[in-house]
Motif scaffolding. Sequence first.
Motif, PDB file in Angstrom:
ATOM      1  N   LEU A  33      -3.371   2.968  -3.673  1.00  0.00           N
ATOM      2  CA  LEU A  33      -2.074   2.519  -3.185  1.00  0.00           C
ATOM      3  C   LEU A  33      -1.696   1.244  -3.924  1.00  0.00           C
ATOM      4  O   LEU A  33      -2.534   0.619  -4.579  1.00  0.00           O
ATOM      5  N   SER A  34      -0.462   0.840  -3.796  1.00  0.00           N
ATOM      6  CA  SER A  34      -0.004  -0.382  -4.448  1.00  0.00           C
ATOM      7  C   SER A  34      -0.704  -1.611  -3.857  1.00  0.00           C
ATOM      8  O   SER A  34      -1.166  -1.594  -2.720  1.00  0.00           O
ATOM      9  N   LEU A  35      -0.781  -2.661  -4.664  1.00  0.00           N
ATOM     10  CA  LEU A  35      -1.207  -3.965  -4.170  1.00  0.00           C
ATOM     11  C   LEU A  35      -0.007  -4.506  -3.412  1.00  0.00           C
ATOM     12  O   LEU A  35       1.071  -4.675  -3.991  1.00  0.00           O
ATOM     13  N   GLN A  36      -0.164  -4.752  -2.112  1.00  0.00           N
ATOM     14  CA  GLN A  36       0.983  -4.993  -1.245  1.00  0.00           C
ATOM     15  C   GLN A  36       0.662  -5.950  -0.121  1.00  0.00           C
ATOM     16  O   GLN A  36      -0.491  -6.328   0.075  1.00  0.00           O
ATOM     17  N   MET A  37       1.691  -6.320   0.622  1.00  0.00           N
ATOM     18  CA  MET A  37       1.520  -7.108   1.847  1.00  0.00           C
ATOM     19  C   MET A  37       2.634  -6.752   2.811  1.00  0.00           C
ATOM     20  O   MET A  37       3.633  -6.136   2.427  1.00  0.00           O
ATOM     21  N   HIS A  38       2.410  -7.115   4.081  1.00  0.00           N
ATOM     22  CA  HIS A  38       3.379  -6.854   5.142  1.00  0.00           C
ATOM     23  C   HIS A  38       3.657  -8.159   5.886  1.00  0.00           C
ATOM     24  O   HIS A  38       2.738  -8.918   6.174  1.00  0.00           O
ATOM     25  N   HIS A  39       4.903  -8.389   6.223  1.00  0.00           N
ATOM     26  CA  HIS A  39       5.295  -9.602   6.947  1.00  0.00           C
ATOM     27  C   HIS A  39       5.103  -9.496   8.458  1.00  0.00           C
ATOM     28  O   HIS A  39       4.985 -10.522   9.131  1.00  0.00           O
ATOM     29  N   HIS A  40       5.102  -8.283   8.994  1.00  0.00           N
ATOM     30  CA  HIS A  40       5.179  -8.130  10.448  1.00  0.00           C
ATOM     31  C   HIS A  40       4.047  -7.338  11.075  1.00  0.00           C
ATOM     32  O   HIS A  40       4.082  -7.095  12.279  1.00  0.00           O
ATOM     33  N   ARG A  41       3.067  -6.906  10.305  1.00  0.00           N
ATOM     34  CA  ARG A  41       2.003  -6.104  10.901  1.00  0.00           C
ATOM     35  C   ARG A  41       0.650  -6.377  10.266  1.00  0.00           C
ATOM     36  O   ARG A  41       0.553  -6.736   9.093  1.00  0.00           O
ATOM     37  N   SER A  42      -0.381  -6.188  11.066  1.00  0.00           N
ATOM     38  CA  SER A  42      -1.751  -6.167  10.573  1.00  0.00           C
ATOM     39  C   SER A  42      -2.199  -4.712  10.568  1.00  0.00           C
ATOM     40  O   SER A  42      -1.566  -3.847  11.183  1.00  0.00           O
ATOM     41  N   GLU A  43      -3.298  -4.433   9.877  1.00  0.00           N
ATOM     42  CA  GLU A  43      -3.819  -3.071   9.797  1.00  0.00           C
ATOM     43  C   GLU A  43      -5.326  -3.097   9.945  1.00  0.00           C
ATOM     44  O   GLU A  43      -5.999  -4.008   9.453  1.00  0.00           O
ATOM     45  N   HIS A  44      -5.831  -2.082  10.637  1.00  0.00           N
ATOM     46  CA  HIS A  44      -7.273  -1.868  10.762  1.00  0.00           C
ATOM     47  C   HIS A  44      -7.549  -0.500  10.161  1.00  0.00           C
ATOM     48  O   HIS A  44      -6.917   0.484  10.573  1.00  0.00           O
ATOM     49  N   TRP A  45      -8.453  -0.423   9.181  1.00  0.00           N
ATOM     50  CA  TRP A  45      -8.753   0.836   8.500  1.00  0.00           C
ATOM     51  C   TRP A  45     -10.159   1.279   8.850  1.00  0.00           C
ATOM     52  O   TRP A  45     -11.118   0.518   8.701  1.00  0.00           O
ATOM     53  N   ILE A  46     -10.307   2.545   9.269  1.00  0.00           N
ATOM     54  CA  ILE A  46     -11.600   3.141   9.575  1.00  0.00           C
ATOM     55  C   ILE A  46     -11.787   4.326   8.633  1.00  0.00           C
ATOM     56  O   ILE A  46     -10.955   5.236   8.600  1.00  0.00           O
ATOM     57  N   VAL A  47     -12.871   4.326   7.862  1.00  0.00           N
ATOM     58  CA  VAL A  47     -13.142   5.420   6.929  1.00  0.00           C
ATOM     59  C   VAL A  47     -13.797   6.567   7.694  1.00  0.00           C
ATOM     60  O   VAL A  47     -14.817   6.364   8.364  1.00  0.00           O
ATOM     61  N   VAL A  48     -13.204   7.765   7.594  1.00  0.00           N
ATOM     62  CA  VAL A  48     -13.774   8.940   8.259  1.00  0.00           C
ATOM     63  C   VAL A  48     -14.317   9.960   7.264  1.00  0.00           C
ATOM     64  O   VAL A  48     -15.077  10.846   7.648  1.00  0.00           O
ATOM     65  N   SER A  49     -13.947   9.842   5.982  1.00  0.00           N
ATOM     66  CA  SER A  49     -14.483  10.725   4.946  1.00  0.00           C
ATOM     67  C   SER A  49     -14.315  10.042   3.599  1.00  0.00           C
ATOM     68  O   SER A  49     -13.277   9.434   3.326  1.00  0.00           O
ATOM     69  N   GLY A  50     -15.343  10.132   2.759  1.00  0.00           N
ATOM     70  CA  GLY A  50     -15.279   9.522   1.437  1.00  0.00           C
ATOM     71  C   GLY A  50     -15.673   8.060   1.456  1.00  0.00           C
ATOM     72  O   GLY A  50     -16.277   7.567   2.412  1.00  0.00           O
ATOM     73  N   THR A  51     -15.306   7.370   0.395  1.00  0.00           N
ATOM     74  CA  THR A  51     -15.631   5.955   0.217  1.00  0.00           C
ATOM     75  C   THR A  51     -14.372   5.221  -0.214  1.00  0.00           C
ATOM     76  O   THR A  51     -13.648   5.698  -1.088  1.00  0.00           O
ATOM     77  N   ALA A  52     -14.136   4.060   0.375  1.00  0.00           N
ATOM     78  CA  ALA A  52     -12.952   3.265   0.051  1.00  0.00           C
ATOM     79  C   ALA A  52     -13.354   2.000  -0.691  1.00  0.00           C
ATOM     80  O   ALA A  52     -14.364   1.376  -0.362  1.00  0.00           O
ATOM     81  N   ARG A  53     -12.543   1.631  -1.675  1.00  0.00           N
ATOM     82  CA  ARG A  53     -12.621   0.296  -2.268  1.00  0.00           C
ATOM     83  C   ARG A  53     -11.412  -0.447  -1.715  1.00  0.00           C
ATOM     84  O   ARG A  53     -10.275  -0.027  -1.898  1.00  0.00           O
ATOM     85  N   VAL A  54     -11.670  -1.543  -1.029  1.00  0.00           N
ATOM     86  CA  VAL A  54     -10.622  -2.287  -0.336  1.00  0.00           C
ATOM     87  C   VAL A  54     -10.498  -3.677  -0.942  1.00  0.00           C
ATOM     88  O   VAL A  54     -11.497  -4.404  -1.055  1.00  0.00           O
TER      89      VAL A  54
END
Length: 130
Positions: A33-54
């Motif tokens: 995904l793009s390198l990005q930011m949000h002004h009004h929200r936070s995010e919680h990411w849970i990996v359910v399959s595969g591997t993520a680079r965050v």
Amino acid sequence: MERGERPWGTYTVLEENGSYKIKRIEVMPGQRLSLQMHHHRSEHWIVVSGTARVTCGETVKIININESTFIPIGSTHRLENPGVIPLVIIEVQSGEYLGEDDIVRFQDDYHRVDHESEADGAGAGVEPVV
């Protein structure tokens, strides 16, 4: 259910109310995904399959199945799939505004950054895309 297709994969909104939104996000192998930011929200990411680079701020880490990470409001971040199978995460957004237009892109592999903003030094564009 709302579903969107993007160059990097797909997302499906699983549940939404005024203060939170839950999405299933699938990122194809080698995509990000793009390198990005949000002004009004936070995010919680849970990996359910595969591997993520965050990427979150200056920190880059690998997140495996059944692990999670938190992206604070205003933090520059990116989700990548460095693996050979699709990456599937559950994203929980929370904040005062959860619209798809709350995104500022700093870098994007698919040329979705507003280049006028980059040229004038602002460094990012705003677009209504995940």
